[in-house]
Design a protein around this motif. Structure first.
Motif, mmCIF file in Angstrom:
data_model
loop_
_atom_site.group_PDB
_atom_site.id
_atom_site.type_symbol
_atom_site.label_atom_id
_atom_site.label_comp_id
_atom_site.label_asym_id
_atom_site.label_seq_id
_atom_site.Cartn_x
_atom_site.Cartn_y
_atom_site.Cartn_z
ATOM 1 N N PRO A 6 0.834 -1.209 0.000
ATOM 2 C CA PRO A 6 0.000 0.000 0.000
ATOM 3 C C PRO A 6 0.867 1.256 0.000
ATOM 4 O O PRO A 6 1.987 1.231 0.490
ATOM 5 N N ILE A 7 0.344 2.304 -0.583
ATOM 6 C CA ILE A 7 1.034 3.596 -0.545
ATOM 7 C C ILE A 7 0.264 4.523 0.389
ATOM 8 O O ILE A 7 -0.926 4.796 0.153
ATOM 9 N N GLU A 8 0.926 4.927 1.442
ATOM 10 C CA GLU A 8 0.279 5.808 2.415
ATOM 11 C C GLU A 8 0.352 7.266 1.943
ATOM 12 O O GLU A 8 1.234 7.623 1.160
ATOM 13 N N TYR A 9 -0.572 8.039 2.432
ATOM 14 C CA TYR A 9 -0.670 9.452 2.037
ATOM 15 C C TYR A 9 0.671 10.177 2.123
ATOM 16 O O TYR A 9 1.078 10.875 1.184
ATOM 17 N N GLU A 15 0.128 13.689 -7.551
ATOM 18 C CA GLU A 15 -1.068 13.273 -8.282
ATOM 19 C C GLU A 15 -1.881 12.238 -7.496
ATOM 20 O O GLU A 15 -3.108 12.230 -7.562
ATOM 21 N N VAL A 16 -1.178 11.361 -6.763
ATOM 22 C CA VAL A 16 -1.883 10.388 -5.925
ATOM 23 C C VAL A 16 -2.554 11.115 -4.754
ATOM 24 O O VAL A 16 -3.716 10.853 -4.422
ATOM 25 N N VAL A 19 -5.867 12.598 -5.681
ATOM 26 C CA VAL A 19 -6.980 11.641 -5.715
ATOM 27 C C VAL A 19 -7.404 11.281 -4.294
ATOM 28 O O VAL A 19 -8.601 11.265 -3.969
ATOM 29 N N PHE A 20 -6.437 10.984 -3.454
ATOM 30 C CA PHE A 20 -6.748 10.643 -2.055
ATOM 31 C C PHE A 20 -7.556 11.785 -1.405
ATOM 32 O O PHE A 20 -8.524 11.546 -0.687
ATOM 33 N N ASP A 21 -7.127 13.010 -1.644
ATOM 34 C CA ASP A 21 -7.831 14.161 -1.060
ATOM 35 C C ASP A 21 -9.286 14.207 -1.552
ATOM 36 O O ASP A 21 -10.199 14.472 -0.775
ATOM 37 N N ASP A 42 -0.362 2.454 -9.307
ATOM 38 C CA ASP A 42 -0.514 2.851 -10.715
ATOM 39 C C ASP A 42 -1.419 4.086 -10.745
ATOM 40 O O ASP A 42 -2.639 3.980 -10.815
ATOM 41 N N PRO A 43 -0.805 5.270 -10.667
ATOM 42 C CA PRO A 43 -1.592 6.511 -10.544
ATOM 43 C C PRO A 43 -2.633 6.683 -11.650
ATOM 44 O O PRO A 43 -3.711 7.239 -11.409
ATOM 45 N N THR A 44 -2.346 6.195 -12.856
ATOM 46 C CA THR A 44 -3.308 6.320 -13.956
ATOM 47 C C THR A 44 -4.567 5.496 -13.660
ATOM 48 O O THR A 44 -5.694 5.966 -13.852
#
Lengths: 131, 131, 131, 131, 131, 131
Positions: A6-9, A15-16, A19-21, A42-44
């Motif tokens: 997982p990628i944490e905030y 760019e990620v 989206v999280f926001d 995969d940000p896309t």
């Protein structure tokens, strides 16, 4: 790459984070759930999936509870454990009662059964349904 | 036995006729659809399935339209052509609009997509969903 | 018999050892992975499956990486957790980058979505595809 | 609404026409295939699906042929007849040879088989795959 | 409601207790297994499912062992971990040997493979099978 | 390549003819069915699949009728129309009665239903099944 992580905030790219926001604001939650943290690899895909989910699950001709019930029905049919857990929670948040959950399960079970009876008996479509 | 064949009312045994009569009365239709005519090859399964369907699809905590939408969602996920045709027709009879059908498809498609993203990224269930 | 148990090399029959040896040599690994240890409970299936996998996954018109991507695509669609983990590892060994994994997941998700849109809208095959 | 019907270009709304035009230009084809004509019943889903497909199937870390092979693998696993026909055609257009199609089928068949052997033998994930 | 929880005999309503008692008597077991404890959250589904299972799995034209093998075949195809575990146990209780389990797995694997080869090669039904 | 086409005996290569001959002799039939004619497009897959099917479906710890019932159960669950038609025919040839077919369908339907009830209620495996 190994097993997806997982990628944490705090570790996310701008760019990620954007989206999280948007997820956090739209849903009024303090953090995104694991699905989004893993997609963030995969940000896309993260961005496209979030925008699609936001559009598809918005109130429309079907209300949010009905949409969540449909989501659970598909996830139970496909046996996606994570999806069953997360969308059952979303359905509850949207107002699903225990009685509604019971009926949802009953219909999903019955449909999965009759789908196979139809297959096995090779039932042809009634002309009335072809109009 | 060869390929399964439908059993028409005129050729049916008394026990099959009794089920057909109950279906026709309950649904206010002049004849039963192919599903029941094929199931009639096994009167025990015919009777059990009809009684189960009648119980499961009756108005309850979920209304009949929502139950039909769930039935279609499962049938589309499983690709049961007959079931998609017959339950889309039932959903329309229960009041489904074209806009609702469109949203149903959108949610079913999206759920089938995200189910696989979850599988592929091996997303673990958030502790909050385990309570 | 109870729950299936793995068969370790030291406890294996000569015919199972022969398959294990061939796997270890072919793949240049010190031990076989769990899949083979469990299949070893049925030496006939072990031998046939290994020989089939060896034939099917060998470099040919498609290179090994593409074959592993296809394997992962199927396993994700079927939600086979073990298969996703083991063939993602094989794909990496064959050179899969993180960007390729991301695109693989995106295509698999999209295909699972559009498969259902096709089912639900009952789209007939274009004549051009029947030639 | 009855059975879904295709929407031809001449009868399409301006927003549907815009999507059809973009498909025709992007793919250099004189008309869109049935999938898009049926999706056009829901312009929102049409637009979102086309934009997603365009993004996902574009050349990237994986080339277009590999992406089409993956699409076929999923469609064969799900038994979506339309999708098998249309994406086999797309794969050929992207250069798939008969030998590659044969190997694709072999891998898809084998993966579907071993997925079930794993399920039935309840094979636990090797620790090496969890890293 | 949160995550579904099992209902133990001591906490069950009289109607649930009646079903549990019938299961325990019919199967000669001291307690029901988890499946029934969870279904007990919806007494209507519990009762209908138990009565259906009792009818369907009773000795008839097919003996109980064959019925359990079929149950396992479906559960393995669908990857339902609980169902694989519980019906493998039931099959063993009904006399399944280790050799029979091995052959069951081999057939299930092979059928899942050839099902997809048929899909991918778009094999039309031989006229002889349509009679 | 276009849509896959069947390869008839007269047009087959020697290696394909050899497999066709073995199928005809083993099964005592005047011609092979469509499945083999389509697989013949890939002689390697044709040969491997025939040898695997011959080994897996041979009488063993399970008799041929039971193996065909299991094949039908999987094919009905996956909705493979060709496979349902051909293996129902094989089951009949192996002695399946109409009553047995009816019970087969009933078990397959029920298993597909309870598999989903288990998924939806997230039923944990009883410790007794883990031994």
């Amino acid at each position: 790459m190994g097993k997806p992580q997982p990628i944490e905030y705090a570790d996310a790219s701008p760019e990620v984070k954007a989206v999280f926001d948007d997820i956090k604001t739209s849903r009024n939650v303090p953090d995104v759930n694991n699905f989004w943290k893993y997609l963030a690899n995969d940000p896309t895909t993260l961005k496209r999936t979030w925008e699609s989910v936001k559009e598809v699950m918005a109130p429309g001709a079907l209300d949010p509870l009905v949409k969540e019930l449909i989501y659970v029905a598909v996830s139970v049919t496909n046996n996606c454990g994570y999806c069953i857990a997360s969308h059952t929670a979303s359905a509850e948040k949207a107002g699903m009662t225990e009685a509604q959950f019971g009926e949802l399960m009953a219909v999903v079970g019955m449909a999965n059964e009759t789908n196979r009876l139809v297959n096995g008996y090779r039932v042809p479509i009634d002309p009335a349904y072809e109009k």
